[in-house]
Design a protein around this motif. Structure first.
Motif, PDB file in Angstrom:
ATOM      1  N   GLU A 104      40.991  30.769  45.369  1.00  0.00           N
ATOM      2  CA  GLU A 104      42.084  30.906  46.329  1.00  0.00           C
ATOM      3  C   GLU A 104      42.858  32.195  46.088  1.00  0.00           C
ATOM      4  O   GLU A 104      43.198  32.922  47.020  1.00  0.00           O
ATOM      5  N   ALA A 105      43.120  32.491  44.806  1.00  0.00           N
ATOM      6  CA  ALA A 105      43.858  33.709  44.462  1.00  0.00           C
ATOM      7  C   ALA A 105      43.066  34.956  44.837  1.00  0.00           C
ATOM      8  O   ALA A 105      43.611  35.905  45.417  1.00  0.00           O
ATOM      9  N   GLU A 106      41.782  34.950  44.534  1.00  0.00           N
ATOM     10  CA  GLU A 106      40.951  36.125  44.808  1.00  0.00           C
ATOM     11  C   GLU A 106      40.883  36.442  46.295  1.00  0.00           C
ATOM     12  O   GLU A 106      40.979  37.604  46.705  1.00  0.00           O
ATOM     13  N   ALA A 107      40.725  35.413  47.130  1.00  0.00           N
ATOM     14  CA  ALA A 107      40.635  35.622  48.579  1.00  0.00           C
ATOM     15  C   ALA A 107      41.891  36.321  49.109  1.00  0.00           C
ATOM     16  O   ALA A 107      41.808  37.255  49.923  1.00  0.00           O
ATOM     17  N   ILE A 108      43.046  35.896  48.631  1.00  0.00           N
ATOM     18  CA  ILE A 108      44.313  36.498  49.081  1.00  0.00           C
ATOM     19  C   ILE A 108      44.417  37.943  48.603  1.00  0.00           C
ATOM     20  O   ILE A 108      44.742  38.852  49.381  1.00  0.00           O
ATOM     21  N   LEU A 109      44.142  38.181  47.342  1.00  0.00           N
ATOM     22  CA  LEU A 109      44.308  39.516  46.769  1.00  0.00           C
ATOM     23  C   LEU A 109      43.347  40.517  47.405  1.00  0.00           C
ATOM     24  O   LEU A 109      43.729  41.663  47.688  1.00  0.00           O
ATOM     25  N   ARG A 110      42.121  40.108  47.654  1.00  0.00           N
ATOM     26  CA  ARG A 110      41.153  41.027  48.270  1.00  0.00           C
ATOM     27  C   ARG A 110      41.545  41.338  49.713  1.00  0.00           C
ATOM     28  O   ARG A 110      41.342  42.462  50.194  1.00  0.00           O
ATOM     29  N   SER A 111      42.101  40.362  50.411  1.00  0.00           N
ATOM     30  CA  SER A 111      42.537  40.608  51.797  1.00  0.00           C
ATOM     31  C   SER A 111      43.683  41.625  51.821  1.00  0.00           C
ATOM     32  O   SER A 111      43.769  42.439  52.745  1.00  0.00           O
ATOM     33  N   ILE A 112      44.543  41.620  50.811  1.00  0.00           N
ATOM     34  CA  ILE A 112      45.641  42.594  50.738  1.00  0.00           C
ATOM     35  C   ILE A 112      45.079  43.992  50.504  1.00  0.00           C
ATOM     36  O   ILE A 112      45.510  44.966  51.135  1.00  0.00           O
ATOM     37  N   LEU A 113      44.111  44.118  49.601  1.00  0.00           N
ATOM     38  CA  LEU A 113      43.548  45.428  49.291  1.00  0.00           C
ATOM     39  C   LEU A 113      42.851  46.049  50.497  1.00  0.00           C
ATOM     40  O   LEU A 113      42.759  47.279  50.606  1.00  0.00           O
ATOM     41  N   GLU A 114      42.349  45.214  51.397  1.00  0.00           N
ATOM     42  CA  GLU A 114      41.660  45.721  52.585  1.00  0.00           C
ATOM     43  C   GLU A 114      42.622  46.352  53.594  1.00  0.00           C
ATOM     44  O   GLU A 114      42.187  47.077  54.504  1.00  0.00           O
ATOM     45  N   GLU A 115      43.917  46.098  53.437  1.00  0.00           N
ATOM     46  CA  GLU A 115      44.906  46.643  54.358  1.00  0.00           C
ATOM     47  C   GLU A 115      45.311  48.045  53.905  1.00  0.00           C
ATOM     48  O   GLU A 115      45.820  48.228  52.804  1.00  0.00           O
ATOM     49  N   LYS A 116      45.122  49.024  54.740  1.00  0.00           N
ATOM     50  CA  LYS A 116      45.361  50.422  54.373  1.00  0.00           C
ATOM     51  C   LYS A 116      46.825  50.723  54.098  1.00  0.00           C
ATOM     52  O   LYS A 116      47.141  51.645  53.356  1.00  0.00           O
ATOM     53  N   VAL A 126      48.603  43.972  42.850  1.00  0.00           N
ATOM     54  CA  VAL A 126      47.406  43.288  43.361  1.00  0.00           C
ATOM     55  C   VAL A 126      46.210  43.569  42.455  1.00  0.00           C
ATOM     56  O   VAL A 126      45.455  42.648  42.098  1.00  0.00           O
ATOM     57  N   LEU A 127      46.013  44.826  42.074  1.00  0.00           N
ATOM     58  CA  LEU A 127      44.877  45.181  41.218  1.00  0.00           C
ATOM     59  C   LEU A 127      44.983  44.508  39.849  1.00  0.00           C
ATOM     60  O   LEU A 127      43.993  44.001  39.322  1.00  0.00           O
ATOM     61  N   SER A 128      46.195  44.511  39.290  1.00  0.00           N
ATOM     62  CA  SER A 128      46.393  43.864  37.988  1.00  0.00           C
ATOM     63  C   SER A 128      46.104  42.370  38.075  1.00  0.00           C
ATOM     64  O   SER A 128      45.438  41.801  37.202  1.00  0.00           O
ATOM     65  N   ASN A 129      46.580  41.736  39.137  1.00  0.00           N
ATOM     66  CA  ASN A 129      46.334  40.297  39.307  1.00  0.00           C
ATOM     67  C   ASN A 129      44.860  40.001  39.567  1.00  0.00           C
ATOM     68  O   ASN A 129      44.346  38.958  39.147  1.00  0.00           O
ATOM     69  N   LEU A 130      44.166  40.927  40.234  1.00  0.00           N
ATOM     70  CA  LEU A 130      42.720  40.758  40.420  1.00  0.00           C
ATOM     71  C   LEU A 130      41.993  40.859  39.081  1.00  0.00           C
ATOM     72  O   LEU A 130      40.997  40.169  38.849  1.00  0.00           O
ATOM     73  N   GLY A 131      42.505  41.711  38.201  1.00  0.00           N
ATOM     74  CA  GLY A 131      41.947  41.789  36.848  1.00  0.00           C
ATOM     75  C   GLY A 131      42.060  40.461  36.142  1.00  0.00           C
ATOM     76  O   GLY A 131      41.149  40.039  35.418  1.00  0.00           O
ATOM     77  N   VAL A 132      43.174  39.770  36.353  1.00  0.00           N
ATOM     78  CA  VAL A 132      43.363  38.438  35.771  1.00  0.00           C
ATOM     79  C   VAL A 132      42.343  37.465  36.333  1.00  0.00           C
ATOM     80  O   VAL A 132      41.740  36.674  35.608  1.00  0.00           O
TER      81      VAL A 132
END
Length: 411
Positions: A104-116, A126-132
């Motif tokens: 659930e966390a990954e889906a949200i974080l990746r969707s944020i990164l896709e926004e320019k 977002v990147l730090s939390n994706l590392g987690v």
């Protein structure tokens, strides 16, 4: 001349006493920094972001994300009703990470990164939390890459920069340890981070708790310096008790101390004391099916096994099986350790059943060592038993046992 020297010496001593008293008093009166935008779990620091203008109630909800699992569930519910800005969605991801819901966390974080339009400050979070998230999934190399990418961004806040570096350096130590490389540079880097926090805040505070724990892990668990590891862990606990109270981080420190005492010092009595303390802290703070809770009970089972307190160890392994996914690594390990205990007691059939469960559940996980160890124990029990009279070949016997397991699992 002697009198003059005595006067000078007296002045120096008095000045030293006054300075020491001033520093001690200043340390006691330091107000801990506002940690609203940081959430410390046992293994990482999660980053929350905040923009202008901040939505009503967002700050209080952000603080609630650092509570126990009931608080976190409530915070997630509240966040889902706010306008879904980058800040709010990142906070939602933090909530799911705290509940160990990686997908659930990954889906949200990746969707944020896709926004320019995601700016530098928010992309750091977002990147730090994706590392987690990658770390939660056991992907240490990918985890390190995200933390490194976050560290390369323009970070305005010097304290946030230290936080990102703190997350990065302990992951790098873990990656290098797995590769069989030395981690002396990482140990030095952690010490620098501890010193830098003191420069910024005037004392070691929340980041000091985390970094002393990291130093304890790097020294005591990765580098084999057990006494140093214990010393650093106890420093982390001391700061924790004097400043903030992060129950899951304190529990994690107690858990690490238990590991060092068990594996390094072979002091099982001391190890049991610390793992018991970890479980006392964590009970009620996280749900029974949280990965941290399950890992603590599994470790206590191992320590109780070392102490030959078999019934209590079996009770903890049963707790692990009752509260973890049937296809998880924890289930595999619990089955394997139960098999070992049954074997020690001469309960051959029960040992075989437990090893078969470990072997079959591990088929989906692919942990090579567990597979090899389970296979070896089964081969040993087969060779020692009377099974050769029933089935000529071990592989045929093992195949029959696997079929029985899968038939039972679909009932």
């Amino acid at each position: 001349m002697k009198k003059r020297r005595f006067i000078c010496f007296t002045i120096i001593v008095l000045c030293s006493v006054v300075l020491f008293a001033y520093v001690r008093n200043r340390q006691r009166n330091i107000i801990p920094m506002d940690d609203t935008w940081y959430a410390l779990d046992g293994s990482w620091i999660l980053l929350l972001s905040h923009g202008e203008p901040v939505q009503k109630d967002y700050v209080e909800i952000a603080k609630q994300l650092k509570g126990n699992y009931l608080d976190v569930n409530e915070a997630i519910n509240k966040l889902s009703k706010l306008e879904q800005t980058v800040d709010v969605r990142n906070a939602l991801a933090v909530g799911y990470i705290r509940l160990f819901k990686a997908e659930e966390a990954e889906a949200i974080l990746r969707s944020i990164l896709e926004e320019k339009e995601t700016d530098e400050e928010r992309s750091v979070c977002v990147l730090s939390n994706l590392g987690v998230v990658e770390s939660m999934k056991g992907k240490s190399e990918e985890s390190y890459k995200y933390f490194f990418e976050a560290s390369q961004k323009k970070i305005q806040d010097p304290f946030q920069q230290l936080v990102v570096q703190s997350n990065l350096v302990i992951r790098n130590a873990y990656v290098k340890k797995r590769r069989g490389e030395g981690i002396l540079n990482e140990i030095r880097e952690i010490k620098k981070l501890i010193a830098n926090e003191r420069k910024i805040l005037g004392s070691n505070q929340m980041l000091g708790i985390y970094n002393y724990q990291s130093l304890g892990i790097a020294s005591g668990m990765y580098d084999g310096k057990f006494n140093k590891g214990i010393e650093y862990m106890k420093k982390a606990l001391k700061i924790a008790k004097a400043t903030y109270r992060y129950p899951d981080l304190e529990a994690s420190i107690e858990y690490c101390l238990a590991l060092i005492y068990e594996e390094g010092e072979k002091n099982y009595v001391e190890a049991l004391e610390h793992i018991n303390q970890a479980i006392v802290i964590i009970n009620g703070w996280l749900p029974n099916n949280h990965e941290s809770v399950i890992s603590y009970y599994l470790e206590r089972g191992n320590i109780l096994t070392d102490l030959r307190r078999t019934d209590e160890a079996m009770s903890d392994y049963t707790f692990v099986l009752d509260n973890s996914s049937s296809s998880s690594q924890y289930s595999v390990l619990a089955y394997y350790y139960m098999g070992y205990e049954y074997e020690e007691q001469g309960e051959t059939e029960l040992a075989i059943d437990a090893y078969i469960n470990a072997y079959c559940v591990n088929q989906n996980l692919g942990e090579k060592k567990v597979e090899e160890d389970s296979y070896d124990r089964l081969l040993h029990l087969y060779t020692e038993g009377n099974y050769k009279e029933e089935v000529i070949d071990f592989e045929e016997w093992l195949e029959e046992k696997k079929i029985e397991y899968f038939q039972d699992s679909v009932k």
